[in-house]
Scaffold this motif. Structure first.
Motif, short mmCIF file in Angstrom:
data_model
loop_
_atom_site.label_atom_id
_atom_site.label_comp_id
_atom_site.label_asym_id
_atom_site.label_seq_id
_atom_site.Cartn_x
_atom_site.Cartn_y
_atom_site.Cartn_z
N ASP A 14 0.65 -1.04 -0.02
CA ASP A 14 0.22 0.05 0.11
C ASP A 14 0.77 1.23 -0.02
O ASP A 14 1.54 1.56 1.19
CB ASP A 14 -0.97 -0.09 1.07
N ALA A 19 -2.15 0.41 5.17
CA ALA A 19 -2.69 -0.95 5.03
C ALA A 19 -1.56 -2.07 4.43
O ALA A 19 -0.42 -1.47 4.28
CB ALA A 19 -3.98 -1.21 4.17
N MET A 81 -3.67 -9.35 1.01
CA MET A 81 -3.99 -9.39 -0.60
C MET A 81 -3.24 -10.37 -1.60
O MET A 81 -1.88 -10.27 -1.47
CB MET A 81 -4.00 -8.16 -1.02
N LEU A 116 -9.75 -6.04 -4.62
CA LEU A 116 -8.32 -6.59 -4.63
C LEU A 116 -7.98 -8.02 -4.69
O LEU A 116 -6.94 -8.40 -4.80
CB LEU A 116 -7.70 -6.24 -2.95
N THR A 206 -9.69 4.78 9.71
CA THR A 206 -9.62 3.09 10.29
C THR A 206 -8.99 2.39 9.00
O THR A 206 -9.08 1.35 8.99
CB THR A 206 -10.98 2.86 10.38
N THR A 209 -7.19 -1.42 9.28
CA THR A 209 -7.85 -2.03 10.56
C THR A 209 -7.53 -3.79 10.49
O THR A 209 -6.95 -4.20 11.38
CB THR A 209 -9.34 -1.85 10.94
C1 LIG Z 1 -2.49 -3.62 -0.10
C2 LIG Z 1 -3.52 -3.61 0.41
N1 LIG Z 1 -3.93 -4.67 1.30
C3 LIG Z 1 -5.29 -4.71 2.04
C4 LIG Z 1 -6.00 -3.55 2.04
C5 LIG Z 1 -7.19 -3.47 2.92
O1 LIG Z 1 -7.30 -2.54 3.87
P1 LIG Z 1 -8.45 -1.57 3.95
O2 LIG Z 1 -9.81 -2.34 3.84
O3 LIG Z 1 -8.38 -0.69 5.10
O4 LIG Z 1 -8.49 -0.49 2.77
C6 LIG Z 1 -5.72 -2.51 1.13
N2 LIG Z 1 -6.61 -1.38 1.10
N3 LIG Z 1 -4.39 -2.52 0.44
#
Ligand SMILES: Cc1ncc(COP(=O)(O)O)c(N)n1
Ligand SMILES: Nc1ncnc2c1ncn2[C@@H]1O[C@H](COP(=O)(O)OP(=O)(O)OP(=O)(O)O)[C@@H](O)[C@H]1O
Length: 264
Positions: A14, A19, A81, A116, A206, A209
């Protein structure tokens, strides 16, 4: 010096740092462990959503995993992911050949609703990945996608847990974070049941989380805790991280992985 417990995350990057891999490594450090990573996909992501993602070849995922596990070794693994059926199956095979406990967060959709995980990968999650999980940590949307069970109240959590356990994980933690009222999660292995309840923090920041909770569980398992102990400690850590979540950019900011360092 003695090395700290070693924990591996297999997840997407990310770019915004709230995240995915970034959340996982920060959490692992905050909980006193040595975090390592296998990157499955790179996302272009910020507080407004996911602008794009690029999956890595299965060969690159396998090579990263072997590099870490064959030399350094791992005391727990967390998956997030995985993007496609091919990567889900690759990672499930790798986990099946590893002794360490595996925390599987079956990430489907981001907080902003960006997908994702390919729809064509759901069956591989059910039949290949869940069976090798020590603990699976689906949120309510993922429970609905994987099992068809819709959870609208705390009373439905037990039914959801049974439906996920039917796919073979040793434990399931159903995250009720998307319900109203207290933030209630249910942990069960089909015989023992633990209800984890925390006050709901009225904080929109959030992002991350679920990743944070799953990697905190993995870190606590690497330190030698039992599954119920690890989940209880991880729930306390994520609850404080949510309370301390902060604004970044124009959208949803991240939870504060470093709340302990800031004396929050
Ligand atoms: C690479 C990656 N993995 C997992 C999430 C889920 O996290 P969220 O639901 O807080 O966006 C994300 N946004 N990005
Ligand atoms: N506002 C809140 N206050 C306190 N705890 C919360 C809040 N929102 C979620 N939680 C808790 O955070 C943990 C993660 O749950 P959640 O349902 O948000 O996961 P998730 O949807 O997978 O996360 P993500 O949005 O990162 O994908 C759970 O323990 C849940 O109860």
């Amino acid at each position: 010096m003695t090395a700290p417990p070693r924990v591996l995350t297999v997840a997407g990057s990310d770019s915004g740092g709230g995240a995915g891999i970034q959340a996982d490594l920060k959490t692992m450090l905050a909980l006193g462990t040595h975090g390592m990573s296998v990157v499955t996909a790179v996302t272009a992501q910020n507080s407004l959503g996911v602008q794009g993602f690029w999956e890595l070849p299965a060969e690159a995922v396998r090579a990263q995993y072997r590099s870490v596990v064959d030399d350094i070794g791992v005391q727990a693994v967390k998956t997030g992911m995985l993007a496609s059926a091919e990567l889900v199956e690759t990672v499930a095979d790798l986990l099946a050949g590893t002794d360490a406990p595996a925390v599987v967060d079956p990430v489907g959709v981001s907080k902003h609703g960006d997908s994702l995980l390919a729809a064509s990968a759901l069956d591989s999650v059910r039949t290949k990945l869940l069976p090798v999980a020590t603990v699976a940590t689906p949120n309510l949307d993922e429970v609905a996608q994987l099992t068809g069970v819709e959870v609208t109240s705390e009373d439905d959590l037990r039914r959801a847990a049974a439906a996920v356990l039917a796919y073979g994980p040793q434990w399931v933690l159903i995250k009720g974070g998307h319900l109203r009222g207290d933030a209630v999660d249910l942990l069960t292995d089909g015989s023992e049941e633990h209800v984890l309840r925390a006050p709901r923090h009225d904080n929109r920041h959030t992002h991350g989380t679920g990743c944070t909770l799953a990697s905190a569980i993995a870190a606590q398992l690497a330190k030698g805790q039992s599954v119920p102990e690890a989940v209880a400690a991880a729930k306390e850590y994520v609850t404080e991280a949510i309370a301390a979540g902060f604004a970044l950019g124009d959208g949803i900011g991240p939870v504060d992985h470093g709340w302990r360092f800031r004396g929050a």
